[in-house]
Design a protein around this motif. Structure first.
Motif, PDB file in Angstrom:
ATOM      1  N   GLU A 270       9.248  45.832   9.692  1.00  0.00           N
ATOM      2  CA  GLU A 270       9.905  46.183  11.255  1.00  0.00           C
ATOM      3  C   GLU A 270       9.385  45.801  12.679  1.00  0.00           C
ATOM      4  O   GLU A 270       9.380  45.152  13.581  1.00  0.00           O
ATOM      5  N   GLN A 271       7.352  46.228  12.358  1.00  0.00           N
ATOM      6  CA  GLN A 271       6.751  46.312  14.227  1.00  0.00           C
ATOM      7  C   GLN A 271       6.728  44.720  13.613  1.00  0.00           C
ATOM      8  O   GLN A 271       6.502  43.990  15.146  1.00  0.00           O
ATOM      9  N   PHE A 272       6.321  43.772  12.541  1.00  0.00           N
ATOM     10  CA  PHE A 272       6.138  42.669  12.781  1.00  0.00           C
ATOM     11  C   PHE A 272       7.254  41.535  13.541  1.00  0.00           C
ATOM     12  O   PHE A 272       6.769  41.169  14.524  1.00  0.00           O
ATOM     13  N   ASN A 273       8.645  41.956  13.179  1.00  0.00           N
ATOM     14  CA  ASN A 273       9.265  40.963  13.891  1.00  0.00           C
ATOM     15  C   ASN A 273       9.501  41.531  15.210  1.00  0.00           C
ATOM     16  O   ASN A 273      10.255  40.870  16.168  1.00  0.00           O
ATOM     17  N   THR A 274       9.248  42.998  15.957  1.00  0.00           N
ATOM     18  CA  THR A 274       9.505  43.306  16.836  1.00  0.00           C
ATOM     19  C   THR A 274       8.575  43.742  18.224  1.00  0.00           C
ATOM     20  O   THR A 274       8.695  42.258  18.698  1.00  0.00           O
ATOM     21  N   ARG A 275       7.684  42.569  18.071  1.00  0.00           N
ATOM     22  CA  ARG A 275       6.144  42.428  17.740  1.00  0.00           C
ATOM     23  C   ARG A 275       6.356  40.532  18.069  1.00  0.00           C
ATOM     24  O   ARG A 275       6.139  39.714  19.382  1.00  0.00           O
ATOM     25  N   TYR A 276       6.864  40.186  17.267  1.00  0.00           N
ATOM     26  CA  TYR A 276       6.982  38.763  17.090  1.00  0.00           C
ATOM     27  C   TYR A 276       8.365  37.978  16.865  1.00  0.00           C
ATOM     28  O   TYR A 276       8.635  37.383  15.531  1.00  0.00           O
ATOM     29  N   PRO A 277       9.482  38.291  17.484  1.00  0.00           N
ATOM     30  CA  PRO A 277      10.719  37.911  17.256  1.00  0.00           C
ATOM     31  C   PRO A 277      10.767  37.137  16.733  1.00  0.00           C
ATOM     32  O   PRO A 277      12.023  36.242  16.795  1.00  0.00           O
ATOM     33  N   LEU A 503      -4.467  45.531  14.355  1.00  0.00           N
ATOM     34  CA  LEU A 503      -4.960  44.156  13.724  1.00  0.00           C
ATOM     35  C   LEU A 503      -4.400  43.118  13.967  1.00  0.00           C
ATOM     36  O   LEU A 503      -5.050  42.062  14.176  1.00  0.00           O
ATOM     37  N   SER A 504      -3.381  43.743  14.363  1.00  0.00           N
ATOM     38  CA  SER A 504      -2.091  42.289  15.469  1.00  0.00           C
ATOM     39  C   SER A 504      -3.110  41.430  16.673  1.00  0.00           C
ATOM     40  O   SER A 504      -3.010  40.443  16.534  1.00  0.00           O
ATOM     41  N   PRO A 505      -3.449  42.657  17.568  1.00  0.00           N
ATOM     42  CA  PRO A 505      -4.144  42.304  18.658  1.00  0.00           C
ATOM     43  C   PRO A 505      -5.299  41.194  18.098  1.00  0.00           C
ATOM     44  O   PRO A 505      -6.074  39.905  18.540  1.00  0.00           O
ATOM     45  N   LEU A 506      -6.221  41.908  17.271  1.00  0.00           N
ATOM     46  CA  LEU A 506      -7.084  41.019  16.829  1.00  0.00           C
ATOM     47  C   LEU A 506      -6.938  39.516  16.151  1.00  0.00           C
ATOM     48  O   LEU A 506      -7.701  38.791  16.507  1.00  0.00           O
ATOM     49  N   ALA A 507      -5.827  39.357  15.173  1.00  0.00           N
ATOM     50  CA  ALA A 507      -5.988  38.353  14.644  1.00  0.00           C
ATOM     51  C   ALA A 507      -5.761  37.295  15.974  1.00  0.00           C
ATOM     52  O   ALA A 507      -5.655  36.067  15.826  1.00  0.00           O
ATOM     53  N   GLU A 508      -4.198  37.845  16.740  1.00  0.00           N
ATOM     54  CA  GLU A 508      -4.197  36.862  18.312  1.00  0.00           C
ATOM     55  C   GLU A 508      -5.425  36.344  18.626  1.00  0.00           C
ATOM     56  O   GLU A 508      -5.701  35.219  19.299  1.00  0.00           O
ATOM     57  N   ALA A 509      -6.636  37.674  19.173  1.00  0.00           N
ATOM     58  CA  ALA A 509      -8.127  37.525  19.268  1.00  0.00           C
ATOM     59  C   ALA A 509      -8.527  36.340  19.334  1.00  0.00           C
ATOM     60  O   ALA A 509      -9.388  35.203  20.008  1.00  0.00           O
ATOM     61  N   ILE A 510      -9.028  35.577  17.779  1.00  0.00           N
ATOM     62  CA  ILE A 510      -9.740  35.133  17.023  1.00  0.00           C
ATOM     63  C   ILE A 510      -8.457  34.239  16.565  1.00  0.00           C
ATOM     64  O   ILE A 510      -9.179  33.027  16.431  1.00  0.00           O
ATOM     65  N   HIS A 511      -7.740  33.554  17.545  1.00  0.00           N
ATOM     66  CA  HIS A 511      -6.518  32.531  16.811  1.00  0.00           C
ATOM     67  C   HIS A 511      -6.239  32.139  15.442  1.00  0.00           C
ATOM     68  O   HIS A 511      -6.567  31.514  15.005  1.00  0.00           O
ATOM     69  N   VAL A 512      -6.024  33.518  14.842  1.00  0.00           N
ATOM     70  CA  VAL A 512      -5.725  33.158  13.411  1.00  0.00           C
ATOM     71  C   VAL A 512      -4.217  33.287  13.084  1.00  0.00           C
ATOM     72  O   VAL A 512      -3.831  34.195  13.883  1.00  0.00           O
ATOM     73  N   ASN A 513      -3.614  32.942  12.768  1.00  0.00           N
ATOM     74  CA  ASN A 513      -1.866  33.468  11.973  1.00  0.00           C
ATOM     75  C   ASN A 513      -1.920  35.240  11.424  1.00  0.00           C
ATOM     76  O   ASN A 513      -2.904  35.267  10.923  1.00  0.00           O
ATOM     77  N   PRO A 514      -1.756  36.151  12.455  1.00  0.00           N
ATOM     78  CA  PRO A 514      -1.276  37.147  12.442  1.00  0.00           C
ATOM     79  C   PRO A 514      -0.978  37.683  10.623  1.00  0.00           C
ATOM     80  O   PRO A 514      -1.123  39.245  10.066  1.00  0.00           O
ATOM     81  N   LEU A 515      -0.426  36.898  10.014  1.00  0.00           N
ATOM     82  CA  LEU A 515       0.002  37.146   8.489  1.00  0.00           C
ATOM     83  C   LEU A 515      -1.362  37.325   7.944  1.00  0.00           C
ATOM     84  O   LEU A 515      -1.257  37.907   6.944  1.00  0.00           O
ATOM     85  N   TYR A 516      -2.057  36.352   7.841  1.00  0.00           N
ATOM     86  CA  TYR A 516      -3.286  36.282   7.563  1.00  0.00           C
ATOM     87  C   TYR A 516      -3.900  37.162   7.180  1.00  0.00           C
ATOM     88  O   TYR A 516      -4.471  37.882   5.875  1.00  0.00           O
ATOM     89  N   ILE A 517      -4.332  38.692   8.396  1.00  0.00           N
ATOM     90  CA  ILE A 517      -4.308  39.677   8.479  1.00  0.00           C
ATOM     91  C   ILE A 517      -3.689  40.698   7.798  1.00  0.00           C
ATOM     92  O   ILE A 517      -4.118  41.637   7.511  1.00  0.00           O
ATOM     93  N   LEU A 518      -2.436  40.797   8.359  1.00  0.00           N
ATOM     94  CA  LEU A 518      -1.026  42.164   8.182  1.00  0.00           C
ATOM     95  C   LEU A 518      -1.188  41.700   6.936  1.00  0.00           C
ATOM     96  O   LEU A 518      -0.240  43.188   6.093  1.00  0.00           O
ATOM     97  N   ILE A 519      -1.055  41.237   6.519  1.00  0.00           N
ATOM     98  CA  ILE A 519       0.518  41.775   4.469  1.00  0.00           C
ATOM     99  C   ILE A 519      -0.969  42.029   3.848  1.00  0.00           C
ATOM    100  O   ILE A 519      -0.505  42.996   3.417  1.00  0.00           O
ATOM    101  N   SER A 586       3.408  29.105  16.257  1.00  0.00           N
ATOM    102  CA  SER A 586       3.149  28.917  18.239  1.00  0.00           C
ATOM    103  C   SER A 586       4.534  29.995  18.232  1.00  0.00           C
ATOM    104  O   SER A 586       4.764  30.448  19.310  1.00  0.00           O
ATOM    105  N   TRP A 587       5.158  31.456  17.503  1.00  0.00           N
ATOM    106  CA  TRP A 587       5.569  32.202  17.979  1.00  0.00           C
ATOM    107  C   TRP A 587       4.929  33.548  18.143  1.00  0.00           C
ATOM    108  O   TRP A 587       5.183  34.337  18.502  1.00  0.00           O
ATOM    109  N   ALA A 588       3.056  33.287  17.948  1.00  0.00           N
ATOM    110  CA  ALA A 588       2.050  33.829  18.454  1.00  0.00           C
ATOM    111  C   ALA A 588       1.902  33.540  19.530  1.00  0.00           C
ATOM    112  O   ALA A 588       1.270  32.213  20.027  1.00  0.00           O
ATOM    113  N   PRO A 589       1.617  34.873  20.536  1.00  0.00           N
ATOM    114  CA  PRO A 589       1.018  35.108  21.701  1.00  0.00           C
ATOM    115  C   PRO A 589      -0.619  33.958  21.948  1.00  0.00           C
ATOM    116  O   PRO A 589      -0.850  34.542  21.063  1.00  0.00           O
TER     117      PRO A 589
END
Length: 599
Positions: A270-277, A503-519, A586-589
């Motif tokens: 839910e948090q993932f789909n809310t942050r990355y609709p 962790l979501s901003p961490l992934a965005e900051a280092i330009h990595v697919n957020p799922l790589y860290i969040l999963i 492309s869906w990540a900022p």
């Protein structure tokens, strides 16, 4: 010493009082919205980790503090507390209520164990498989509470049968009878009948009908530990330890497989789909494909680890093809067969529950399978409108509509008319609905939205950018080990709710697919295997008196290492093509194009 003892008694009150006061300089000195949001986040996180307040009460603090700091209006915060997650949870709880009410879980568990066999090693694997399958659809607490009494009965029967065999051999040698054995048997029969009566009262079942659901979790999950328990030998004691631990661990591991299996998976989705609709990659089917190999590998390796640690891995005994069963195996088979016979033939409510269960799973899998168009493509004019919660609610409503009984004919050929009663009632649903988790998750959504509105997430991301110089596997390993350690002393839902917005901003900051860290982080949040208080299933099996804390620590440390290693393997192999983890989506900022402000 008296002062320290009094302070210890009031430790929660002091924590509630001084935590906000000690952190107050943060918003007073740094007068920015980011600092005010960080103050709220720290206060709630400390209350969650220490459980100074009930989790649900602490989760309501953002609704109080965000409007006072001017971060979000009260209406906006309130709207964040109820999401699509809650609708999905309602449908899943309807299914779980019916399964528990009509004893379908016991039938599945016993049948699976009967199929696997009664050799102690295979028996343990059978219990692990049945628990793992049940926890895919029920909570891990309910699964452990339902299966553990069966395991205890089997274990005691095995010990009793071997004692009887030893006594008979001694009698044959000496030509005497063992009166003590007869006394033990009579006492065991009295204890067994008393246990059955208590079980009947707790379950609230009469003549195959369920009237009180989920009371097992409140009354039967924590029976008083038996003191002075006697075992014939060390091997019997080790066998009881293995059977207890296999229930505790498998009831948690199995929940990893499905989005609805654990609250942490649901919170992540839910948090993932809310942050990355704009990302439509996380659904029931994709998660199942990712996690079913993870669950199977962890389950098998954990089984091998527990067998080796407590019993030794004797391949010769395990593969005794065509040889006569030992007294231990015969006793196990007899107990399981008797327990299954007590359930009687499969009933009409059980059949309907199975049908609805299969239908719900099919609707989840076929909504957006990925390789072919799913049923959601039938509503092209409303893309993204139908989600997994839509299917869950549809099936959930049927449990309140379909009658629990059918018309039956008497010997005269007349229909016997019953009062109309659905498969589950609202009162039964309420007793199973985890309201505290519902509010806790809502508080997490409110915190996540507050971090976005106040720009705290963007500020955190800018400060974490230097971590991008580390190897990707090391970043994943560090984050996984951190959440695995924290979740041993904090509740799983609280842990994942705290770490996802970081962790979501961490992934965005280092330009990595957020799922790589969040999963991997989400999966590792469930690895609370070390302590009895780390997870409800751990507490349930510990209460039966077979285990010591050091036993759980030794076994849990190995299972934790296995779990983290398998998750690391998954996220670097088959998860990569499944979610295209190597490319920044492309869906990540892109934070490099955003204006970063800091306190």
């Amino acid at each position: 010493m008296k002062i320290f003892s009094q302070l210890w008694i009031y430790r929660r009150f002091l924590l509630i009082l001084f935590t906000p006061l000690l952190l107050l300089p943060l918003p007073l000195i740094i007068r920015t919205k980011e600092a005010e949001c960080a103050y709220t986040l720290f206060v709630v996180a400390i209350f969650w980790l220490t459980e100074a307040l009930p989790l649900g009460v602490s989760a309501l603090l953002p609704a109080l503090m965000f409007p006072m700091f001017g971060i979000m209006a009260s209406k906006e915060v309130a709207a964040a507390y109820f999401k699509d997650f809650h609708l999905l949870l309602i449908g899943v709880i309807c299914l779980a209520t019916s399964i528990e009410k009509w004893n379908l879980h016991k039938r599945i568990a016993l049948k699976m164990v009967m199929i696997v066999g009664v050799n102690p090693a295979w028996l343990t694997l059978g219990f692990m498989m049945s628990c793992g399958f049940l926890s895919m659809w029920l909570s891990n607490t309910s699964t452990a509470a339902m299966v553990m009494p069966i395991v205890e009965a089997v274990a005691q029967q095995i010990i009793g049968a071997e004692a009887e065999v030893d006594a008979l051999e001694m009698n044959c040698a000496t030509g005497s009878t063992n009166e003590a054995l007869e006394l033990d048997e009579s006492v065991s029969e009295c204890e067994a009948s008393d246990w059955k009566e208590k079980t009947k009262e707790v379950n609230g079942y009469t003549n195959g009908e369920g009237h009180t659901v989920c009371e097992i979790e409140k009354e039967k999950t924590l029976p008083p530990a038996e003191t002075g328990r006697k075992y014939r030998n060390q091997k019997d004691h080790m066998m009881c330890k293995v059977m207890c631990l296999c229930i505790a661990y498998s009831s948690t591991i199995g929940g990893l497989t499905t989005i609805t299996g654990t609250s942490t998976n649901l919170i992540f989705a839910e948090q993932f789909n809310t942050r990355y609709p704009d990302c439509q990659c996380i659904n029931f089917g994709s998660w199942f494909i990712l996690c079913i190999p993870i669950t199977i590998i962890i389950m098998l390796l954990s089984w091998v680890w527990l067998q080796w640690l407590f019993l030794g891995f004797n391949f010769k005994e395990m593969f005794r093809c065509g040889k006569e069963k030992t007294a231990r195996e015969q006793a196990s088979a007899q107990v399981i067969k008797e327990e299954y016979t007590k359930l009687g033939p499969i009933s009409y409510p059980e059949i309907i529950t199975i049908v609805l269960f299969i239908l719900m799973a099919l609707l989840w899998f076929t909504r957006e399978p990925g390789f072919i168009p799913g049923w959601s493509s039938l509503f092209l004019q409303y893309p993204g409108f139908a989600t997994d919660s839509t299917a869950a609610l549809l099936i959930g409503l049927l449990f309140f509509i379909i009658p629990a009984k059918t018309l039956s004919r008497t010997s005269n050929g007349e229909n016997t008319i019953f009062d109309y009663t659905p498969l589950i009632t609202w009162k039964e649903f309420q007793s199973c609905m985890p309201w505290e988790i519902t509010i806790l998750v809502g508080g997490g959504f409110a915190l996540a939205e507050g971090c976005e509105v106040s720009k705290l997430s963007a500020w955190i991301g800018s400060k974490l950018t230097p971590l991008g110089s580390l190897p990707m596997w090391l970043i994943i390993l560090i984050s996984s080990l951190i959440v695995t350690s924290v979740t041993e002393v904090a509740s799983n839902p609280a842990t994942i709710t705290i770490f996802l917005p970081i962790l979501s901003p961490l992934a965005e900051a280092i330009h990595v697919n957020p799922l790589y860290i969040l999963i991997p982080t989400t999966l590792c949040t469930s690895f609370a295997f070390l302590l009895p208080v780390a997870n409800p299933p751990n507490a349930i099996v510990f209460s039966y008196g077979h285990l010591k804390v050091i036993d759980m620590v030794k076994a849990g440390l190995g299972v934790n290492i296995i779990g983290v290693a398998v998750v690391m393997l998954a996220v670097t192999t088959w998860a990569v093509p499944l979610f295209d983890l190597q490319t920044y989506p492309s869906w990540a900022p892109d934070l490099s194009t955003m204006n970063n402000t800091g306190p």
